[in-house]
Scaffold this active site. Structure first.
Site, PDB file in Angstrom:
ATOM      1  N   THR A  97     121.857  14.245   6.861  1.00  0.00           N
ATOM      2  CA  THR A  97     121.881  12.882   6.708  1.00  0.00           C
ATOM      3  C   THR A  97     121.500  12.738   4.991  1.00  0.00           C
ATOM      4  O   THR A  97     121.353  13.993   4.243  1.00  0.00           O
ATOM      5  CB  THR A  97     120.507  12.402   7.299  1.00  0.00           C
ATOM      6  OG1 THR A  97     119.295  12.643   6.791  1.00  0.00           O
ATOM      7  CG2 THR A  97     120.674  12.604   8.952  1.00  0.00           C
TER       8      THR A  97
ATOM      9  N   GLU B  11     123.114  24.892   0.277  1.00  0.00           N
ATOM     10  CA  GLU B  11     124.382  25.119  -0.710  1.00  0.00           C
ATOM     11  C   GLU B  11     125.214  23.621  -0.819  1.00  0.00           C
ATOM     12  O   GLU B  11     125.782  23.492  -1.925  1.00  0.00           O
ATOM     13  CB  GLU B  11     125.168  26.333   0.070  1.00  0.00           C
ATOM     14  CG  GLU B  11     126.528  26.524  -0.723  1.00  0.00           C
ATOM     15  CD  GLU B  11     126.410  27.431  -1.916  1.00  0.00           C
ATOM     16  OE1 GLU B  11     126.259  26.701  -2.915  1.00  0.00           O
ATOM     17  OE2 GLU B  11     125.947  28.733  -1.751  1.00  0.00           O
TER      18      GLU B  11
ATOM     19  N   LEU C 248     131.716  24.660  -1.458  1.00  0.00           N
ATOM     20  CA  LEU C 248     132.178  25.858  -2.677  1.00  0.00           C
ATOM     21  C   LEU C 248     130.540  26.579  -2.750  1.00  0.00           C
ATOM     22  O   LEU C 248     129.479  25.995  -2.660  1.00  0.00           O
ATOM     23  CB  LEU C 248     132.173  25.177  -3.804  1.00  0.00           C
ATOM     24  CG  LEU C 248     133.542  24.384  -3.846  1.00  0.00           C
ATOM     25  CD1 LEU C 248     133.969  23.822  -5.419  1.00  0.00           C
ATOM     26  CD2 LEU C 248     134.661  25.302  -3.705  1.00  0.00           C
TER      27      LEU C 248
ATOM     28  N   GLY D 190     136.469   8.866   3.858  1.00  0.00           N
ATOM     29  CA  GLY D 190     135.143   9.406   4.066  1.00  0.00           C
ATOM     30  C   GLY D 190     134.795  10.491   2.854  1.00  0.00           C
ATOM     31  O   GLY D 190     134.127  11.191   3.064  1.00  0.00           O
TER      32      GLY D 190
ATOM     33  N   GLU E 132     129.573   7.828   0.301  1.00  0.00           N
ATOM     34  CA  GLU E 132     128.740   7.698   1.001  1.00  0.00           C
ATOM     35  C   GLU E 132     128.898   6.410   1.829  1.00  0.00           C
ATOM     36  O   GLU E 132     129.823   5.620   1.006  1.00  0.00           O
ATOM     37  CB  GLU E 132     127.200   7.391   0.153  1.00  0.00           C
ATOM     38  CG  GLU E 132     126.905   9.031  -0.493  1.00  0.00           C
ATOM     39  CD  GLU E 132     126.319   9.903   0.476  1.00  0.00           C
ATOM     40  OE1 GLU E 132     126.136   9.369   1.607  1.00  0.00           O
ATOM     41  OE2 GLU E 132     126.328  11.071  -0.007  1.00  0.00           O
TER      42      GLU E 132
ATOM     43  N   LYS F  67     122.687  16.777  -8.488  1.00  0.00           N
ATOM     44  CA  LYS F  67     123.444  18.063  -8.273  1.00  0.00           C
ATOM     45  C   LYS F  67     123.128  19.078  -9.479  1.00  0.00           C
ATOM     46  O   LYS F  67     122.742  20.102  -9.497  1.00  0.00           O
ATOM     47  CB  LYS F  67     124.647  17.804  -8.170  1.00  0.00           C
ATOM     48  CG  LYS F  67     125.150  17.422  -6.965  1.00  0.00           C
ATOM     49  CD  LYS F  67     126.746  16.962  -6.627  1.00  0.00           C
ATOM     50  CE  LYS F  67     127.029  16.351  -5.211  1.00  0.00           C
ATOM     51  NZ  LYS F  67     128.379  15.817  -5.296  1.00  0.00           N
TER      52      LYS F  67
ATOM     53  N   GLY G 176     134.412  15.519   1.166  1.00  0.00           N
ATOM     54  CA  GLY G 176     134.957  15.359   2.345  1.00  0.00           C
ATOM     55  C   GLY G 176     134.223  16.150   3.514  1.00  0.00           C
ATOM     56  O   GLY G 176     133.521  17.079   3.409  1.00  0.00           O
TER      57      GLY G 176
END
Length: 810
Positions: free
Chosen positions: A550, A601, A608, A659, A662, A677, A792
Site C-alpha cells: 500500500t 527494493e 530493478l 496502472g 497512483e 526515491k 507497472g
C-alpha cells in the site's frame, strides 16, 4: 523367547483385542512368548477419579464403578459371545466394598489407592486371556503379584530384584507357549498389592525380558514407533527406524510418550533389542532400539518436548557463603516428591534454576521457602521466583558430540525467529541439548528445529499481505504460478497465511488457496491494521514475513512493532524509509536487533535491483560521488508519449488506465514520489539527509496541485495545455528530450524537469523505463548504469517477490 507388551489402546476395544490375538498367534508359532498387557485405555484414570470422589464423600463414584463394570462385561460378551459371571463380578464386588470404606472414612491411603488402580490390569488381562483361550491358544494367565515383589513404596514401588528373580526363574521351566502377565501391578512380601508407578506396564515387560533373557522386547502401541518430533505439533515428523538405548532414553524422558524411561533400563542391562510397533499396523514400519547407534544417520535423531513446565529460581548475592546450598535445595525438593526435569546454575553460584512440572509448583515453592526460611528472612536470598507457562524442547542424538556447531545452529534458528531461550542445559556427552522457552512458542520452535535439522532442504515461509490492488493481485498471481516450481526446484514452500484490503482480512495457517483468495477475503473478518498484526503474533508461525503493498502511512507506522516480533518486512511503500532520519535509523536498528529484515527494493525503481546494487557497492568499500536518475516510470511515460497533438490531460488518463500511476496521479506529478526515491538512495549511500534537504523544481503550472479534487486537477491541466505544448516545442526545437531528473552531486540534491541532449544516457529512455547512474570512486570515468522498466503492477510485484526470495536466502 520374546516379550510382547500391549498398551492401553491396544486392548481398548473388541477390534483391538482381536488384532492383539492375531499378533500373539503369529509370534508364538516358532517361539515361546511372554505377553504383558496394560489396563484398557483410560481405565486407570477413571479408577483414580472414582477413588478421589469416594474420598471426598461424593456418591457419584458408584456410577463410575457401574460404568466401568458395564464396559468390561460388554467387551467380554462381544468377544466370547456369552456373559461372564465369575471373575469380573467378583472383582467389581471387591472394588465396591473398598470404595465404600473410603467413602465412609473419607480417607484414601496409598495402599488402598494401589489396590483400586490394580483392578484395571487385572480386568484387561483376564479378558485377553479368556478370549485367547476361547480361540484355542495355548495360554496361561499368571498373577504378577505372585512373582513381582516390591518394597512398601505404595504408588511407585521399587522391585526387590533378588526375590523377584528367584520367583520368576523358578516359574520359567513351567511356562508354555504363551504366558500372560498383567502389567503395572506387584506385591510386597506380605502380599499387599502395589503398583509400579507411571509406565509400570513397560517396566513389567522389560523386567521379565531381563530375567528371562529374552531375545527381544516388543512394545505394541498405537503408533509405528519413535518419531523425529511430536506429530501433533510437527506434521512433517517421520519415523525413526533405528535409535540407540541412550537416544531412546533421552527422547522418552523429554516427552516421547511411546516409552517410559525406567522401562528401558532392564533391557539395556542385558543388551536386549527393543522394538516399538503398531498394533493396528502390525506389518508396517517400526522402531528398533539397540545399544549401537547409526554413524551415518543424522546426528540429531529427534526433537522432544515437554509442554507444561515451570522454572523455579533461587538467587542471591550471598549464596556463595551458604553451606551445602545445592544439597539442601535438592533435598527439599526430593522430600516434597518434586521431580526435577532440568537444572542450570550460574558459575558465580549467585543463582540456580530448576525446571519442574507445573503440577508441583505450589509444593516446590513451599518446600524451598521452608528449607531456606532463615536465609530468606535475613535477605541473604531473594524470594523464590516461579515462571510458569514454560516448555522444554530438546535435541537428541547419541553422536552429536562429534559434530561442531549443533548447539549454535539450534540457538541461531530460534533467535532468528524471535524465540527467547530462558534456560539451557547440555550434558558433557552432548546426547541432549535442552532449552526452556515460553509455552506459546513451542509449536513454532519445534517446527523450526525440525525443518532445520531434518527437512533443511525444504523451507516454509508464511506471508501476511496487506494491500490487494493492482500490484497486490499481480504479486498473489506470481506466487500462485511459482509455488510448485519453487517447491520442486528450490525446496521453498511459500504460503500466504493472511491477506487484507482496506475493509476485510482473512487468515489460514496452512496457507490460503490462491485460486480462491478473493472470495475468501470477501467472506473474511473486519480489517484493522492493529488487529491484523495481533493475529500474526497469535499465530506465531515460523519464517513469517509482513508484506505491505500500500501507500498507507498508518500501515507504515506498524513496521516497528512488527520488526520487534522478529517478523521481517517487505514493502514498496516509501513512507517508512522517508520519514525522519531518526525513524529510518531506528527501523534499521530494530531489524538488526531482533534478527529480522527490512527490505524495500521496490521503493525506488519497481523491480530493478537499484538498492541491492547500491548496498553491494557500499559494503565492498566503494564510495558514492554522485547520483543521476530518472526514477519515475510514470513521468517518463508521460513525457515520452506527449507529442503536442493529444492533450497532456489525456496522456495522464491513459497512464492511469494502464496502472502506471497512483490512484491519485497528483502524487506522481507533484514530484514528491521522486524526492522520496532520491532520499532513499542518498540514505542508503550513508548520507544523513531529510526530505527538506532535496530541492524540488516543479514543472506543473501554479495552482494545479492546489486543486481540491481530482476532477478539478484534470480541469486545471486541461486549461494549461498551452503551457505543456510550449515545453514540448522548446525541447523539440533544441533537439532535446524532457526528463524529470533526480540528482545528487557536491552535497546538493535536486529534482526537476530537464532538457536532455542527444548522447546522454537519459536521451533514449523509452516508455516507462527508469535509469540510475552511480558515479563512484571505482566508477569515475564511466558510471554504473541500471536501466529497465520502473513502473507497472507486474514489475513491481516481481520486485516484491525478489525481496521475499532474497530474505529467505539470507
Amino acid at each position: 523367547m520374546k516379550v510382547l507388551k500391549f498398551g492401553g489402546t491396544s486392548v481398548g476395544s473388541v477390534a483391538a483385542i482381536k488384532s492383539v490375538a492375531s499378533i500373539i498367534n503369529s509370534a508364538s508359532t516358532n517361539n515361546n512368548i511372554v505377553v504383558v498387557v496394560s489396563a484398557i485405555g483410560g481405565v486407570t484414570n477413571q479408577l483414580i477419579q472414582l477413588s478421589t470422589r469416594a474420598q471426598q464423600g461424593d456418591t457419584s463414584y458408584e456410577a463410575l464403578i457401574d460404568q466401568l463394570k458395564l464396559q468390561h462385561t460388554t467387551m467380554y460378551t462381544e468377544l466370547l459371545g456369552k456373559e461372564e459371571e465369575g471373575f469380573i463380578n467378583e472383582l467389581f464386588s471387591q472394588l465396591s466394598e473398598v470404595c465404600k470404606g473410603v467413602f465412609l472414612l473419607k480417607e484414601l491411603t496409598s495402599r488402598t489407592s494401589d489396590f483400586i488402580q490394580s483392578c484395571g490390569e487385572r480386568l484387561s488381562s483376564f479378558i485377553v486371556f479368556s478370549y485367547l483361550k476361547n480361540e484355542k491358544v495355548d495360554i496361561t494367565l499368571y498373577d504378577s503379584r505372585k512373582y513381582l515383589i516390591t518394597d512398601k513404596q505404595f504408588g511407585n514401588a521399587n522391585i526387590l530384584i533378588k526375590e523377584t528373580s528367584e520367583l520368576l526363574l523358578g516359574l520359567k521351566s513351567e511356562m508354555g507357549s504363551v504366558s500372560l502377565f498383567p502389567g503395572f501391578i506387584a506385591s510386597t512380601l506380605e502380599n499387599e498389592t502395589t503398583t509400579l508407578g507411571r509406565g509400570g506396564s513397560d517396566y513389567t515387560a522389560s523386567l521379565l525380558a531381563n530375567v528371562f533373557e529374552a531375545e527381544a522386547l516388543e512394545i505394541w502401541t498405537d503408533v509405528n514407533g519413535l518419531m523425529t518430533a511430536d506429530p501433533r505439533l510437527v506434521k512433517q515428523a517421520h519415523l525413526l527406524p533405528h535409535v540407540s538405548y541412550e537416544e531412546a532414553l533421552e527422547l522418552s524422558h523429554f516427552g516421547a510418550k511411546v516409552l517410559y524411561p525406567p522401562s528401558i533400563q532392564p533391557a539395556l542391562d542385558k543388551g536386549i533389542t527393543i522394538w516399538v510397533k503398531n498394533t493396528f499396523d502390525a506389518e508396517g514400519e517400526c522402531t528398533k532400539i539397540t545399544k549401537e547407534w547409526d554413524e551415518k544417520k543424522n546426528l540429531v535423531r529427534g526433537i522432544s518436548s515437554i509442554k507444561e513446565i515451570a522454572l523455579l529460581n533461587l538467587s542471591g548475592n550471598s549464596m556463595v557463603g551458604i553451606p551445602s546450598f545445592s544439597f539442601r535445595l535438592f533435598r527439599a525438593l526430593s522430600e516434597a516428591r518434586v521431580n526435577v526435569i532440568l537444572i542450570t546454575q550460574a558459575s558465580s553460584e549467585h543463582s540456580i534454576c530448576v525446571a519442574i512440572s507445573t503440577v508441583d509448583v505450589d509444593k516446590a515453592k513451599e518446600a524451598v521457602s521452608q528449607e531456606f526460611k532463615t536465609e530468606l528472612e535475613l535477605r541473604k536470598l531473594n524470594a523464590v521466583s516461579i515462571d510458569t507457562d514454560m516448555s522444554i524442547l530438546a535435541l537428541v542424538g547419541a553422536n552429536m558430540k562429534n559434530q561442531v556447531g549443533i548447539c549454535g545452529k539450534m540457538f541461531d534458528t530460534l533467535g532468528r525467529n524471535g524465540i527467547s531461550v530462558t534456560a539451557i542445559a547440555q550434558g558433557s556427552s552432548e546426547r541432549n541439548i535442552s532449552a526452556v522457552i515460553h509455552r506459546s512458542d513451542m509449536k513454532k520452535a519445534i517446527n523450526l528445529l525440525h525443518e532445520s535439522f531434518f527437512l533443511s532442504e525444504i523451507k516454509k515461509v508464511h506471508l501476511f499481505i496487506v494491500g490487494v490492488g493492482n500490484v497486490g493481485r499481480a504479486f498473489l498471481n506470481q506466487i500462485s504460478e511459482q509455488q510448485e516450481y519453487l517447491l520442486k526446484e528450490h525446496h521453498l514452500n511459500i504460503l500466504v497465511a493472511g491477506i487484507a484490503n482496506s475493509k476485510q482480512s482473512y487468515f489460514e495457517e496452512e496457507g490460503i488457496d490462491l485460486k480462491r483468495w478473493a472470495d475468501l477475503l470477501n467472506d473474511g473478518d473486519a480489517y484493522h491494521i492493529d488487529s491484523f498484526v495481533s493475529r500474526i503474533d497469535e499465530l506465531n508461525l515460523r519464517n513469517s514475513v509482513f508484506v505491505d503493498i500500500t501507500a498507507s502511512e498508518d500501515i507504515a507506522q506498524v513496521y516497528q512493532a512488527v520488526l520487534e516480533k522478529s517478523i521481517s518486512v517487505v514493502t514498496p511503500n516509501k513512507i517508512a524509509a522517508t520519514r525522519s532520519m531518526e525513524q529510518y535509523r531506528k527501523l534499521k536498528q530494530t531489524a538488526r536487533k531482533y534478527g529480522a529484515q527490512f527490505l524495500f527494493e521496490t521503493n525506488v525503481a519497481a523491480g530493478l535491483p537499484v538498492i541491492s546494487t547500491l548496498n553491494d557497492l557500499i559494503k565492498s568499500g566503494d564510495k558514492i560521488l554522485s547520483i543521476e536518475a530518472v526514477l519515475s516510470g510514470t513521468l517518463n511515460y508521460l513525457f515520452n508519449e506527449y507529442n503536442g497533438q493529444s492533450t497532456f490531460k489525456s496522456i495522464i488518463e491513459s497512464a492511469k488506465a494502464l496502472g502506471l500511476t497512483e490512484p491519485d496521479p497528483r502524487l506522481d506529478l507533484s514530484g514528491e514520489d521522486v524526492i522520496r526515491k532520491l532520499l532513499i538512495l542518498m540514505r542508503e549511500s550513508g548520507l544523513e539527509v531529510e526530505m527538506k534537504d532535496v530541492d524540488l523544481v516543479s514543472f506543473l503550472p501554479e495552482g494545479c496541485l492546489e486543486a481540491p479534487s481530482l476532477d478539478s486537477f484534470y480541469q486545471k491541466v486541461e486549461d494549461n495545455e498551452p503551457y505543456f505544448k510550449a515545453l514540448y516545442n522548446e525541447a523539440e526545437q533544441a533537439k532535446t528530450k524532457l526528463r524529470v531528473v533526480a540528482s545528487y552531486k557536491n552535497g546538493k540534491a535536486t529534482v526537476g524537469l530537464q532538457k536532455i541532449e542527444e548522447g546522454h544516457p537519459f536521451y533514449f529512455l523509452e516508455g516507462k523505463d527508469n535509469i540510475v547512474l552511480f558515479h563512484t570512486e571505482r566508477y569515475k570515468a564511466q558510471p554504473l548504469v541500471i536501466k529497465g522498466a520502473g513502473a507497472g503492477a507486474e514489475v513491481t510485484a516481481s520486485g516484491i517477490f525478489a525481496d521475499v526470495l532474497r530474505l529467505v536466502n539470507n
